[in-house]
Write an enzyme that holds these catalytic residues in place. Structure first.
Site, mmCIF file in Angstrom:
data_model
loop_
_atom_site.group_PDB
_atom_site.id
_atom_site.type_symbol
_atom_site.label_atom_id
_atom_site.label_comp_id
_atom_site.label_asym_id
_atom_site.label_seq_id
_atom_site.Cartn_x
_atom_site.Cartn_y
_atom_site.Cartn_z
ATOM 1 N N GLU A 45 84.627 89.997 -67.405
ATOM 2 C CA GLU A 45 84.249 90.263 -68.788
ATOM 3 C C GLU A 45 82.898 89.655 -69.126
ATOM 4 O O GLU A 45 82.260 90.021 -70.098
ATOM 5 C CB GLU A 45 85.332 89.792 -69.771
ATOM 6 C CG GLU A 45 85.695 88.332 -69.689
ATOM 7 C CD GLU A 45 86.818 88.019 -68.708
ATOM 8 O OE1 GLU A 45 87.524 87.038 -68.944
ATOM 9 O OE2 GLU A 45 87.000 88.719 -67.702
ATOM 10 N N ARG A 80 92.522 78.310 -60.140
ATOM 11 C CA ARG A 80 93.781 77.906 -60.778
ATOM 12 C C ARG A 80 94.980 78.610 -60.170
ATOM 13 O O ARG A 80 96.080 78.065 -60.157
ATOM 14 C CB ARG A 80 93.693 78.120 -62.296
ATOM 15 C CG ARG A 80 92.697 77.161 -62.958
ATOM 16 C CD ARG A 80 92.472 77.489 -64.421
ATOM 17 N NE ARG A 80 91.945 78.827 -64.624
ATOM 18 C CZ ARG A 80 90.655 79.166 -64.576
ATOM 19 N NH1 ARG A 80 89.744 78.254 -64.342
ATOM 20 N NH2 ARG A 80 90.270 80.406 -64.779
#
Length: 179
Positions: free
Chosen positions: A103, A66
């Site tokens: 994460e 992105r």
């Protein structure tokens, strides 16, 4: 400090971001900025806001995938070149690489080792979301290992509760919206 000079951009990000719970795995809340990018007024406002983070940058390091959309717009706005920071295995060798923790896993980023001379370049690192900071920290280390100077880091959305800003304290960091 967070950039919030363009309330149109931050309002658009707040209004258009789609949150996907438990994606890509349980416990992760994914911020989908696709609706922001698809709205021409919002996209223009966001690119303008990101461009203010380092108007003297000569290269935009945009993070797969992105970040590519954002980096292209920022590069055009600033008259700067764009360096696509790719996920592992997407570039032919030789490459420079940097591994890091996400994460929800681990990953590796790569840039060409000899096709682009980054020595002395002033680089603005651009991505969509700052969560734990691993991706942006790895990107900064990667471009610095190639001889460039990271002059700033900017993102569209910062998720403050995940603490990513702490990993990037040595760089000026701005976000269009912090949640």
């Amino acid at each position: 400090m967070s950039a919030r000079t363009n309330t149109g951009a931050s309002d658009a990000v707040r209004r258009l971001t789609r949150w996907a719970e438990d994606f890509p795995e349980p416990g992760v809340s994914f911020a989908d900025l696709t609706p922001v990018f698809a709205d021409p007024v919002a996209f223009r406002a966001v690119v303008h806001e990101l461009s203010t983070a380092a108007p003297d940058a000569d290269t935009i390091a945009s993070v797969d995938a992105r970040g590519f959309l954002l980096g292209g717009g920022v590069g055009l706005t600033l008259g700067a070149g764009v360096l696509a920071v790719r996920k592992s295995g997407k570039l032919p060798p030789p490459v420079l690489s940097e591994s890091y923790q996400l994460e929800y896993g681990a990953s590796t980023l790569e840039i060409p080792a000899d096709a682009i001379d980054l020595s002395g370049r002033r680089v603005l690192v651009v991505d969509d979301v700052l969560a734990t900071g691993g991706t942006l920290e790895a990107t900064a280390r990667l471009v610095e290992s190639a001889g460039a100077q990271v002059v700033a880091v900017c993102v569209v959305l910062e998720i403050a509760a995940l603490g990513g800003r702490r990993r990037l304290e040595k760089y000026p960091l701005s976000s269009v919206l912090t949640v």
